[in-house]
Design an enzyme around this catalytic site. Structure first.
Site, PDB file in Angstrom:
ATOM      1  N   GLU A 102      -7.801   4.986  -8.251  1.00 59.92           N
ATOM      2  CA  GLU A 102      -7.737   6.280  -7.591  1.00 59.92           C
ATOM      3  C   GLU A 102      -6.387   6.949  -7.754  1.00 59.92           C
ATOM      4  O   GLU A 102      -5.349   6.279  -7.800  1.00 59.92           O
ATOM      5  CB  GLU A 102      -8.059   6.111  -6.117  1.00 59.92           C
ATOM      6  CG  GLU A 102      -9.536   5.888  -5.948  1.00 59.92           C
ATOM      7  CD  GLU A 102      -9.889   5.195  -4.675  1.00 59.92           C
ATOM      8  OE1 GLU A 102      -9.320   4.107  -4.419  1.00 59.92           O
ATOM      9  OE2 GLU A 102     -10.705   5.723  -3.933  1.00 59.92           O
ATOM     10  N   CYS A 115      -0.099  11.014  -6.195  1.00 63.98           N
ATOM     11  CA  CYS A 115      -0.010   9.611  -5.771  1.00 63.98           C
ATOM     12  C   CYS A 115      -0.810   8.775  -6.765  1.00 63.98           C
ATOM     13  O   CYS A 115      -2.018   8.970  -6.913  1.00 63.98           O
ATOM     14  CB  CYS A 115      -0.582   9.489  -4.356  1.00 63.98           C
ATOM     15  SG  CYS A 115      -0.655   7.791  -3.760  1.00 63.98           S
ATOM     16  N   CYS A 145      -5.544  -4.651  -5.071  1.00 64.14           N
ATOM     17  CA  CYS A 145      -4.216  -5.146  -4.689  1.00 64.14           C
ATOM     18  C   CYS A 145      -4.332  -6.584  -4.203  1.00 64.14           C
ATOM     19  O   CYS A 145      -5.228  -6.908  -3.424  1.00 64.14           O
ATOM     20  CB  CYS A 145      -3.633  -4.267  -3.583  1.00 64.14           C
ATOM     21  SG  CYS A 145      -1.961  -4.782  -3.117  1.00 64.14           S
ATOM     22  N   CYS A 192      -2.411  -7.052   3.342  1.00 62.75           N
ATOM     23  CA  CYS A 192      -2.010  -6.367   4.569  1.00 62.75           C
ATOM     24  C   CYS A 192      -3.262  -6.112   5.418  1.00 62.75           C
ATOM     25  O   CYS A 192      -4.275  -5.643   4.896  1.00 62.75           O
ATOM     26  CB  CYS A 192      -1.322  -5.056   4.240  1.00 62.75           C
ATOM     27  SG  CYS A 192       0.108  -5.307   3.182  1.00 62.75           S
ATOM     28  N   CYS A 239      -4.966  -2.391   5.708  1.00 60.96           N
ATOM     29  CA  CYS A 239      -5.159  -1.599   4.484  1.00 60.96           C
ATOM     30  C   CYS A 239      -6.504  -1.877   3.823  1.00 60.96           C
ATOM     31  O   CYS A 239      -6.856  -3.028   3.564  1.00 60.96           O
ATOM     32  CB  CYS A 239      -4.025  -1.918   3.509  1.00 60.96           C
ATOM     33  SG  CYS A 239      -4.203  -1.112   1.910  1.00 60.96           S
ATOM     34  N   GLU A 294       0.312  -3.124  -5.757  1.00 58.61           N
ATOM     35  CA  GLU A 294       1.689  -3.427  -5.369  1.00 58.61           C
ATOM     36  C   GLU A 294       2.534  -3.219  -6.639  1.00 58.61           C
ATOM     37  O   GLU A 294       2.535  -4.063  -7.550  1.00 58.61           O
ATOM     38  CB  GLU A 294       1.758  -4.878  -4.859  1.00 58.61           C
ATOM     39  CG  GLU A 294       3.131  -5.483  -4.749  1.00 58.61           C
ATOM     40  CD  GLU A 294       4.155  -4.593  -4.042  1.00 58.61           C
ATOM     41  OE1 GLU A 294       4.003  -4.347  -2.852  1.00 58.61           O
ATOM     42  OE2 GLU A 294       5.111  -4.146  -4.701  1.00 58.61           O
ATOM     43  N   SER A 322       6.572   2.408  -3.686  1.00 62.49           N
ATOM     44  CA  SER A 322       6.555   1.779  -2.372  1.00 62.49           C
ATOM     45  C   SER A 322       6.109   0.330  -2.524  1.00 62.49           C
ATOM     46  O   SER A 322       5.154   0.037  -3.236  1.00 62.49           O
ATOM     47  CB  SER A 322       5.581   2.543  -1.472  1.00 62.49           C
ATOM     48  OG  SER A 322       5.374   1.831  -0.284  1.00 62.49           O
ATOM     49  N   SER A 343       7.622  -0.827   2.699  1.00 66.77           N
ATOM     50  CA  SER A 343       6.641  -0.792   3.782  1.00 66.77           C
ATOM     51  C   SER A 343       7.091  -1.788   4.839  1.00 66.77           C
ATOM     52  O   SER A 343       6.840  -2.984   4.722  1.00 66.77           O
ATOM     53  CB  SER A 343       5.251  -1.175   3.249  1.00 66.77           C
ATOM     54  OG  SER A 343       4.794  -0.179   2.377  1.00 66.77           O
ATOM     55  N   LEU A 344       7.747  -1.281   5.844  1.00 65.80           N
ATOM     56  CA  LEU A 344       8.328  -2.163   6.873  1.00 65.80           C
ATOM     57  C   LEU A 344       7.246  -2.617   7.855  1.00 65.80           C
ATOM     58  O   LEU A 344       6.981  -3.811   8.002  1.00 65.80           O
ATOM     59  CB  LEU A 344       9.455  -1.398   7.577  1.00 65.80           C
ATOM     60  CG  LEU A 344      10.243  -2.165   8.632  1.00 65.80           C
ATOM     61  CD1 LEU A 344      10.943  -3.366   8.034  1.00 65.80           C
ATOM     62  CD2 LEU A 344      11.250  -1.235   9.329  1.00 65.80           C
ATOM     63  N   ASN A 345       6.662  -1.667   8.537  1.00 59.17           N
ATOM     64  CA  ASN A 345       5.438  -1.892   9.322  1.00 59.17           C
ATOM     65  C   ASN A 345       5.525  -2.861  10.493  1.00 59.17           C
ATOM     66  O   ASN A 345       4.502  -3.207  11.088  1.00 59.17           O
ATOM     67  CB  ASN A 345       4.275  -2.318   8.411  1.00 59.17           C
ATOM     68  CG  ASN A 345       3.958  -1.255   7.384  1.00 59.17           C
ATOM     69  OD1 ASN A 345       4.325  -0.102   7.562  1.00 59.17           O
ATOM     70  ND2 ASN A 345       3.320  -1.625   6.297  1.00 59.17           N
ATOM     71  N   ASN A 352      -4.275   5.179   9.494  1.00 58.26           N
ATOM     72  CA  ASN A 352      -5.492   5.839   9.010  1.00 58.26           C
ATOM     73  C   ASN A 352      -6.608   4.805   9.138  1.00 58.26           C
ATOM     74  O   ASN A 352      -6.540   3.751   8.516  1.00 58.26           O
ATOM     75  CB  ASN A 352      -5.329   6.272   7.553  1.00 58.26           C
ATOM     76  CG  ASN A 352      -4.294   7.372   7.417  1.00 58.26           C
ATOM     77  OD1 ASN A 352      -4.333   8.371   8.133  1.00 58.26           O
ATOM     78  ND2 ASN A 352      -3.328   7.183   6.530  1.00 58.26           N
ATOM     79  N   CYS A 401      -3.164   7.274   3.048  1.00 62.02           N
ATOM     80  CA  CYS A 401      -2.519   5.970   2.838  1.00 62.02           C
ATOM     81  C   CYS A 401      -3.411   4.841   3.329  1.00 62.02           C
ATOM     82  O   CYS A 401      -3.914   4.882   4.453  1.00 62.02           O
ATOM     83  CB  CYS A 401      -1.219   5.874   3.643  1.00 62.02           C
ATOM     84  SG  CYS A 401      -0.030   7.126   3.267  1.00 62.02           S
TER      85      CYS A 401
HETATM   86  N1  SAH Z   1       1.281  -1.326  -2.039  1.00 64.82           N
HETATM   87  C1  SAH Z   1       2.367  -0.486  -1.771  1.00 64.82           C
HETATM   88  C2  SAH Z   1       2.040   0.960  -1.997  1.00 64.82           C
HETATM   89  C3  SAH Z   1       0.693   1.451  -1.602  1.00 64.82           C
HETATM   90  S1  SAH Z   1       0.343   1.528   0.092  1.00 64.82           S
HETATM   91  C4  SAH Z   1       2.890  -0.704  -0.363  1.00 64.82           C
HETATM   92  O1  SAH Z   1       2.227  -1.346   0.416  1.00 64.82           O
HETATM   93  O2  SAH Z   1       3.978  -0.243  -0.074  1.00 64.82           O
HETATM   94  C5  SAH Z   1       1.211   3.002   0.582  1.00 64.82           C
HETATM   95  C6  SAH Z   1       1.602   3.037   2.051  1.00 64.82           C
HETATM   96  O3  SAH Z   1       0.434   3.124   2.867  1.00 64.82           O
HETATM   97  C7  SAH Z   1       2.351   1.782   2.512  1.00 64.82           C
HETATM   98  O4  SAH Z   1       3.527   2.135   3.195  1.00 64.82           O
HETATM   99  C8  SAH Z   1       1.386   1.139   3.483  1.00 64.82           C
HETATM  100  O5  SAH Z   1       2.075   0.439   4.492  1.00 64.82           O
HETATM  101  C9  SAH Z   1       0.610   2.318   3.999  1.00 64.82           C
HETATM  102  N2  SAH Z   1      -0.705   1.984   4.532  1.00 64.82           N
HETATM  103  C10 SAH Z   1      -1.538   1.018   4.131  1.00 64.82           C
HETATM  104  N3  SAH Z   1      -2.673   1.035   4.868  1.00 64.82           N
HETATM  105  C11 SAH Z   1      -2.547   2.045   5.760  1.00 64.82           C
HETATM  106  C12 SAH Z   1      -3.399   2.599   6.774  1.00 64.82           C
HETATM  107  N4  SAH Z   1      -4.601   2.099   7.017  1.00 64.82           N
HETATM  108  N5  SAH Z   1      -2.950   3.653   7.485  1.00 64.82           N
HETATM  109  C13 SAH Z   1      -1.733   4.184   7.231  1.00 64.82           C
HETATM  110  N6  SAH Z   1      -0.909   3.727   6.275  1.00 64.82           N
HETATM  111  C14 SAH Z   1      -1.299   2.663   5.536  1.00 64.82           C
HETATM  112 FE1  SF4 Z   2      -1.507  -3.704  -1.137  1.00 65.17          FE
HETATM  113 FE2  SF4 Z   2       0.111  -1.817  -0.155  1.00 65.17          FE
HETATM  114 FE3  SF4 Z   2      -2.378  -2.094   0.800  1.00 65.17          FE
HETATM  115 FE4  SF4 Z   2      -0.520  -3.934   1.340  1.00 65.17          FE
HETATM  116  S1  SF4 Z   2      -0.500  -1.783   1.987  1.00 65.17           S
HETATM  117  S2  SF4 Z   2      -2.627  -4.350   0.667  1.00 65.17           S
HETATM  118  S3  SF4 Z   2       0.636  -3.992  -0.557  1.00 65.17           S
HETATM  119  S4  SF4 Z   2      -1.829  -1.481  -1.263  1.00 65.17           S
END
Ligand code: SAH
Ligand code: SF4
Length: 334
Positions: free
Chosen positions: A71, A84, A91, A95, A98, A143, A174, A197-199, A273, A315
């Protein structure tokens, strides 16, 4: 489209081919000299789906040479366009918030497939090469640091003035935080900017939402950021997905402030999201605002607006969602 020139060809031919493949922001087969045509490797991307959000965001489903799909998302706001792109099919990082994680990893993308996504969106939306309003973020599926070699190669192609001519500062990747790869990225002469991606605000919490933390600990990740060789005026971006009742308290905000102390950091808060199978909820707007206010006392901190949630383009929502009835349902609630 990619090409691997046989050894009998030299720089001149390589330049010729580069111009034909990337020169006008799109591939033009007629511009390839007859005798070099055999050097082209098939692999041009095909648009297999296009979904347009109520907010103008467009999600593309792009089919690769082997039939797999990834995508690519186009967002526009004011005079700023953002593309993007994906770096992998699926991936391998798991996480918990995600949707892409649920796909697992199918394969890495080639540099040509990464650049091909950019060229497709440029062509579709009439974006000109050497634009100063276009940004590229490697935040789609995958990633990027697990495919660093191809990501760096794609970056070199994108900044080349004979082609797309992007400013290096306008490309950002990212990562979920692969410590040794962050160091490798720092050693590259031409590279995207870094977003982490700190989170989470502490080790245990991060291990829960991002199990990769068990391998690459939070303290080591922050250390790697402190050592990262920044260019003049460069910041490191930190993304923080806000999960209701999990990582969104005032105490979490205070811990983020002390974690990032002294770093040239910009924080992007991303209220979750939602998606099917994701076991978290989105915080109320008031909670997000309060979290932001605490960070703003000592850091630059923005809240990322959800873009294209109704078409699964936001995201963490990229999972080749193509059933229209699901799109409508989430569109109503999100
Ligand atoms: N894999 C990489 C880049 C793609 S994800 C990474 O994880 O950094 C891009 C961003 O979307 C990351 O910062 C991730 O933390 C965020 N993300 C993933 N799932 C999400 C969700 N359900 N809602 C909001 N942000 C999300
Ligand atoms: Fe992969 Fe980024 Fe989603 Fe984590 S947030 S599963 S690293 S795409």
């Amino acid at each position: 489209m990619e090409a691997a020139l046989a050894p009998q060809y030299g720089k001149y031919h390589a330049r010729n081919l580069f111009g034909a493949v990337y020169g006008q922001g799109e591939f033009s087969p007629e511009a390839v000299p007859e005798k070099l045509r055999g050097e082209l490797r098939a692999g041009q991307l095909r648009e297999a789906g296009r979904y347009v959000s109520g907010d103008g965001t467009v999600r593309y489903l792009m089919e690769l040479g082997d039939g797999k799909t990834v995508e690519t998302v186009f967002m526009t706001e004011g005079s700023r366009d953002t593309i993007c792109v994906s770096s992998q099919v699926g991936c391998p990082v798991d996480c918990k918030f995600c949707l892409t994680a649920l796909m697992g990893l199918e394969r890495n993308l080639t540099a040509g497939e990464i650049v091909g996504q950019v060229l497709h969106v440029m062509r579709r939306h009439g974006l000109a090469p050497k634009s100063r309003t276009m940004n590229i973020v490697l935040m789609g599926q995958g990633e990027p640091l697990m495919n660093l070699e191809n990501v760096l190669k794609a970056t070199r192609i994108l900044v080349d003035q004979r082609g797309v001519g992007m400013g290096e500062r306008r490309i950002c990747l990212s990562t979920s935080g692969l410590v040794p790869k962050i160091e490798e990225l720092g050693r590259a002469t031409i590279r995207p900017r870094l977003a982490i991606s700190l989170n989470a605000s502490h080790e245990e919490q991060r291990q829960e939402v991002m199990p990769i933390t068990k391998k690459w600990h939070l303290a080591d990740l922050i250390e790697a950021c402190r050592r990262f060789p920044l260019k003049p005026k460069e910041h490191i971006f930190f993304e923080y997905v806000l999960l209701r009742g999990v990582n969104d308290s005032d105490e979490d905000a205070a811990r983020v402030v002390s974690l990032l102390e002294g770093l040239p950091a910009k924080v992007n808060l991303i209220p979750l999201n939602p998606g099917p199978g994701i076991p978290y909820e989105t915080p109320e707007p008031g909670r997000v605002e309060r979290f932001q206010r605490i960070l703003m006392r000592s850091l630059l901190c923005y809240v990322r607006k959800p873009r294209g949630r109704d078409i699964y383009a936001a995201c963490g929502q990229l999972k080749r969602m193509n059933e229209p009835e699901k799109l409508v349902r989430i569109g109503a609630g999100a």
